[in-house]
Design a protein around this motif. Structure first.
Motif, PDB file in Angstrom:
ATOM      1  N   ASN A  94       0.810  -1.216   0.000  1.00  0.00           N
ATOM      2  CA  ASN A  94       0.000   0.000   0.000  1.00  0.00           C
ATOM      3  C   ASN A  94       0.848   1.274   0.000  1.00  0.00           C
ATOM      4  N   ARG A  99       4.673   1.353  -7.244  1.00  0.00           N
ATOM      5  CA  ARG A  99       3.475   1.601  -8.073  1.00  0.00           C
ATOM      6  C   ARG A  99       3.779   1.853  -9.541  1.00  0.00           C
ATOM      7  N   GLN A 155      -9.352  16.453   0.748  1.00  0.00           N
ATOM      8  CA  GLN A 155      -8.903  15.218   1.395  1.00  0.00           C
ATOM      9  C   GLN A 155      -8.838  15.303   2.919  1.00  0.00           C
ATOM     10  N   ALA A 156      -9.162  14.153   3.536  1.00  0.00           N
ATOM     11  CA  ALA A 156      -9.199  14.047   4.992  1.00  0.00           C
ATOM     12  C   ALA A 156      -7.786  13.910   5.564  1.00  0.00           C
ATOM     13  N   ALA A 160      -2.853  11.414   6.061  1.00  0.00           N
ATOM     14  CA  ALA A 160      -1.486  11.712   6.522  1.00  0.00           C
ATOM     15  C   ALA A 160      -1.161  10.961   7.818  1.00  0.00           C
ATOM     16  N   ARG A 241      -6.017  19.644   1.355  1.00  0.00           N
ATOM     17  CA  ARG A 241      -6.326  18.995   2.641  1.00  0.00           C
ATOM     18  C   ARG A 241      -7.356  19.833   3.394  1.00  0.00           C
TER      19      ARG A 241
HETATM   20  C1  11C Z   1      -3.075  11.472   1.652  1.00  0.00           C
HETATM   21  N1  11C Z   1      -3.308  10.174  -0.369  1.00  0.00           N
HETATM   22  O1  11C Z   1      -4.300  11.610   1.709  1.00  0.00           O
HETATM   23  C2  11C Z   1      -2.464  10.415   0.777  1.00  0.00           C
HETATM   24  C3  11C Z   1      -2.222   9.211   1.613  1.00  0.00           C
HETATM   25  O2  11C Z   1       0.553   7.036  -1.490  1.00  0.00           O
HETATM   26  O3  11C Z   1      -0.655   5.715  -0.319  1.00  0.00           O
HETATM   27  C4  11C Z   1      -1.837   7.965   0.853  1.00  0.00           C
HETATM   28  C5  11C Z   1      -0.409   7.943   0.441  1.00  0.00           C
HETATM   29  C6  11C Z   1      -0.152   6.817  -0.512  1.00  0.00           C
HETATM   30  O4  11C Z   1      -2.281  12.146   2.292  1.00  0.00           O
END
Ligand code: 11C
Length: 347
Positions: A94, A99, A155-156, A160, A241
């Protein structure tokens, strides 16, 4: 019977959800090994009423492991995922470590499950904000073709990590009580400056790249093209964020290839799409919101409407629990599919 499953990063925000999701999904487990960094080793985690002690993750920890779910940061994955593979485990990772590696499938089961067959030991789980967007876009791509995507995210803080959620809570309390407060984590723990997240919106998630986009924005751009097998798709992202604990929201503008398609047709398509719940009834003020999505595996879509100028263009609002479909559930779902497709076998 069942599989020896290891969770690496078992004490983290996502690791905890992975354990809970394995239980909720009744994943066939014969043994569960919980691993972490040296710092968190020794902690006890309650799994279905049974206390399991978390051990420090080392190469030897993966002897006999069938499936290893990694969520302990990119450097841990880079070091230990190859060790797990060497010992015969299939890794669902994850982090962003593998990736974009061309030999590593990057999988969202609703979109590109067949890529699982191409794995070389590691399957990468995409970034949370990417996952929920491609689940909503894939049925549209399949039926109408897809030319362009412009996404803005809301984003929540749990994206983080658990400490960022604590920072939001503490700052909120301090501000309400008119006390002094600190900002130590957001927007990015390792960047130079930190800003208040309570009662604020921060247009930076992860570090800035040389092209002016942040790493989070580049993840959304590059991962979307890879997962959807659309290298020439035009994608742009702005990631922000918000002071929300759990649940990422996205305003997605997309242009399709087919002409004469209406918003009602897109709604009808998404109503029956795998992994999608349509919540789109403006007359009754029905649309997805993060507070309603926490704890659910689905991707919620609403506010679908045609652009007023561009007839091939549409807008939609996409919300999902970033710790579940965005992370733990997508990882466990990959593991389930690996089992169901006979790609992984118990030793
Ligand atoms: C965030 N998307 O909301 C990011 C967290 O590459 O899996 C996930 C980071 C990742 O800060």
């Amino acid at each position: 019977n069942g599989f020896h499953v290891a969770v690496v990063g078992a004490t983290g925000a996502v690791g905890q959800q992975m354990i809970q999701t394995l239980i909720n999904e009744n994943f066939p487990i014969k043994k569960l090994t919980l691993l972490s960094s040296a710092r968190s080793a020794g902690k006890k985690v309650n799994v279905n009423g049974q206390e399991i002690t978390v051990q420090e993750a080392k190469p030897e920890s993966f002897e006999d492991v069938d499936i290893a779910l990694f969520s302990a940061g990119g450097s841990v994955s880079k070091e230990l995922a190859p060790e797990a593979v060497k010992r015969g485990a299939v890794v669902v990772d994850n982090t962003s470590a593998f990736r974009m590696d061309e030999n590593t499938p990057l999988v969202v089961p609703e979109v590109n499950e067949t890529d699982l067959h191409e794995h070389n030991g590691v399957i990468a789980n995409p970034n949370c904000s990417t996952i929920q967007m491609v689940v909503a876009l894939e049925p549209i791509r399949k039926k109408y073709g897809l030319k362009k995507v412009i996404v803005s995210t809301y984003q929540a803080v749990s994206g983080a990590g658990a400490a960022a959620v604590e920072e939001l809570m503490n700052q909120t309390k301090s501000i309400i009580n008119e006390e002094e407060f600190e900002a130590n984590i957001l927007p990015v723990g390792s960047d130079k400056k930190h800003y208040q997240i309570a009662f604020n919106a921060i247009p930076q998630i992860d570090k800035f790249q040389d092209n002016g986009f942040t790493f989070e924005e580049m993840k959304m751009i590059n991962e979307t093209k890879k997962i959807m097998h659309l290298p020439d798709l035009q994608v742009a992202a702005t990631c922000v964020r918000l002071p929300v604990a759990v649940g990422h929201s996205e305003s997605v503008y997309f242009e399709i290839e087919a002409e004469g398609v209406t918003a009602s047709e897109i709604k009808a398509l998404l109503k029956d799409a795998p992994g999608v719940v349509l919540q789109d009834d403006p007359d009754n003020q029905i649309y997805p919101m993060p507070a309603d999505c926490v704890g659910k595996n689905d991707v919620f879509v609403g506010r679908i409407r045609q652009d007023l100028d561009e007839k091939l263009g549409f807008h939609m609002w996409v919300v999902s629990d970033n710790l579940l479909k965005g992370a733990a559930w997508n990882s466990v779902q990959i593991a389930e599919r690996l089992v169901e497709l006979g790609i992984v076998k118990s030793k």
